[in-house]
Design a protein around this motif. Structure first.
Motif, PDB file in Angstrom:
ATOM      1  N   THR A  41      -3.150  25.495 -24.372  1.00  9.90           N
ATOM      2  CA  THR A  41      -3.811  26.894 -23.667  1.00  9.90           C
ATOM      3  C   THR A  41      -4.916  26.996 -23.483  1.00  9.90           C
ATOM      4  N   TYR A  42      -4.977  27.410 -21.949  1.00  8.45           N
ATOM      5  CA  TYR A  42      -6.769  28.206 -22.164  1.00  8.45           C
ATOM      6  C   TYR A  42      -6.140  29.626 -21.630  1.00  8.45           C
ATOM      7  N   ASP A  43      -6.930  30.400 -22.409  1.00  2.75           N
ATOM      8  CA  ASP A  43      -7.132  31.651 -22.301  1.00  2.75           C
ATOM      9  C   ASP A  43      -8.124  32.293 -21.726  1.00  2.75           C
ATOM     10  N   VAL A  44      -7.133  33.162 -19.880  1.00  3.65           N
ATOM     11  CA  VAL A  44      -7.278  33.272 -18.111  1.00  3.65           C
ATOM     12  C   VAL A  44      -7.747  34.980 -18.238  1.00  3.65           C
ATOM     13  N   THR A  45      -7.327  34.949 -19.811  1.00  6.09           N
ATOM     14  CA  THR A  45      -7.660  36.894 -19.806  1.00  6.09           C
ATOM     15  C   THR A  45      -8.847  37.356 -19.299  1.00  6.09           C
ATOM     16  N   THR A  46      -8.583  38.417 -18.090  1.00  5.68           N
ATOM     17  CA  THR A  46     -10.637  38.735 -17.529  1.00  5.68           C
ATOM     18  C   THR A  46      -9.868  41.005 -17.838  1.00  5.68           C
ATOM     19  N   GLY A  48      -9.837  42.126 -15.742  1.00  5.33           N
ATOM     20  CA  GLY A  48      -9.036  43.683 -14.844  1.00  5.33           C
ATOM     21  C   GLY A  48      -7.417  42.405 -15.275  1.00  5.33           C
ATOM     22  N   SER A  49      -7.241  41.886 -16.668  1.00  2.00           N
ATOM     23  CA  SER A  49      -5.357  41.632 -16.750  1.00  2.00           C
ATOM     24  C   SER A  49      -4.608  42.860 -17.301  1.00  2.00           C
ATOM     25  N   PRO A  50      -3.527  42.714 -16.343  1.00  2.00           N
ATOM     26  CA  PRO A  50      -2.935  43.982 -16.626  1.00  2.00           C
ATOM     27  C   PRO A  50      -2.529  44.459 -18.100  1.00  2.00           C
ATOM     28  N   ASP A  51      -2.666  46.155 -18.134  1.00  2.00           N
ATOM     29  CA  ASP A  51      -2.054  46.291 -19.486  1.00  2.00           C
ATOM     30  C   ASP A  51      -2.921  46.143 -21.021  1.00  2.00           C
ATOM     31  N   GLN A  52      -3.936  45.149 -20.588  1.00  2.00           N
ATOM     32  CA  GLN A  52      -5.012  44.562 -21.776  1.00  2.00           C
ATOM     33  C   GLN A  52      -4.260  43.433 -22.601  1.00  2.00           C
ATOM     34  N   TRP A  53      -3.522  43.287 -21.513  1.00  2.00           N
ATOM     35  CA  TRP A  53      -2.603  42.303 -22.131  1.00  2.00           C
ATOM     36  C   TRP A  53      -2.975  40.176 -22.821  1.00  2.00           C
ATOM     37  N   ARG A  54      -3.305  39.645 -23.003  1.00  2.00           N
ATOM     38  CA  ARG A  54      -4.262  38.127 -22.375  1.00  2.00           C
ATOM     39  C   ARG A  54      -2.710  37.073 -21.806  1.00  2.00           C
ATOM     40  N   GLU A  55      -3.896  36.817 -20.668  1.00  3.52           N
ATOM     41  CA  GLU A  55      -3.385  36.128 -20.203  1.00  3.52           C
ATOM     42  C   GLU A  55      -3.438  34.492 -19.994  1.00  3.52           C
ATOM     43  N   ILE A  57      -2.815  30.302 -19.255  1.00  4.01           N
ATOM     44  CA  ILE A  57      -2.313  28.569 -18.276  1.00  4.01           C
ATOM     45  C   ILE A  57      -2.078  27.524 -19.050  1.00  4.01           C
ATOM     46  N   GLY A  58      -1.086  26.870 -19.272  1.00  2.00           N
ATOM     47  CA  GLY A  58      -0.682  25.405 -19.647  1.00  2.00           C
ATOM     48  C   GLY A  58      -1.962  24.229 -19.646  1.00  2.00           C
ATOM     49  N   GLY A  59      -2.729  23.897 -20.145  1.00  5.54           N
ATOM     50  CA  GLY A  59      -3.845  23.192 -20.636  1.00  5.54           C
ATOM     51  C   GLY A  59      -2.937  21.330 -20.489  1.00  5.54           C
ATOM     52  N   LEU A  60      -3.949  20.586 -21.621  1.00  8.23           N
ATOM     53  CA  LEU A  60      -3.794  19.689 -21.847  1.00  8.23           C
ATOM     54  C   LEU A  60      -2.316  19.177 -23.133  1.00  8.23           C
ATOM     55  N   LYS A  61      -1.544  17.924 -22.464  1.00  6.98           N
ATOM     56  CA  LYS A  61      -0.463  17.820 -22.871  1.00  6.98           C
ATOM     57  C   LYS A  61      -0.178  16.823 -24.635  1.00  6.98           C
TER      58      LYS A  61
END
Length: 138
Positions: A41-46, A48-55, A57-61
């Motif tokens: 997984t790749y951390d795409v948190t900014t 501006g991420s809602p309610d300070q929750w990390r976001e 996306i899926g990466g390599l399998k």
């Protein structure tokens, strides 16, 4: 009643022939595990991420590893020691004992062969394969 008895599951090794590969069961298997599928997984948190929750996306399998144990018989399992010399992946299958004969087919490289000879028990060996590419379930 839920569940399927695992007795009769087979780990088979391909002979590499083309166009029609033949698979032969590895004898004296006592346990088979895997493939241990995973995804990065790749951390795409900014800021501006809602309610300070990390976001994320899926990466390599990754197909992970397949493991197994055998009642070791040097004359029966010599080919496994030879497989450690192979740099190229070989095709394997795990065939389950359900009525459909559900099968995982995957390419892998034997990365571990660990025999054990206790004075008060049977000869055994633990095996590890690194899966290369996408395993298929059929």
């Amino acid at each position: 009643m839920a569940g399927i008895d695992g007795f009769g599951t087979q780990l088979k090794r391909g002979d590499g022939a083309t166009p029609s590969e033949t698979f032969t069961g590895i004898g004296e298997m006592t346990s088979i595990g895997g493939p241990s599928l995973a995804r990065d997984t790749y951390d795409v948190t900014t800021h501006g991420s809602p309610d300070q929750w990390r976001e994320f996306i899926g990466g390599l399998k990754d197909g992970g590893e397949v493991s197994g144990d055998v009642n070791y018989d040097p004359s029966l399992h010599d080919f496994l020691v030879a497989d450690l010399e192979d740099k190229s992946p070989r095709t394997y299958q795990i065939v389950f004992p359900d009525p459909e004969q559900t099968t995982w087919t995957f390419k892998a490289i034997l990365t571990g062969f660990e025999p054990s000879a206790p004075f008060d028990d049977k000869l055994s060996a633990s095996l590890t394969w690194k899966v290369s590419g996408k395993p298929t379930l059929s």
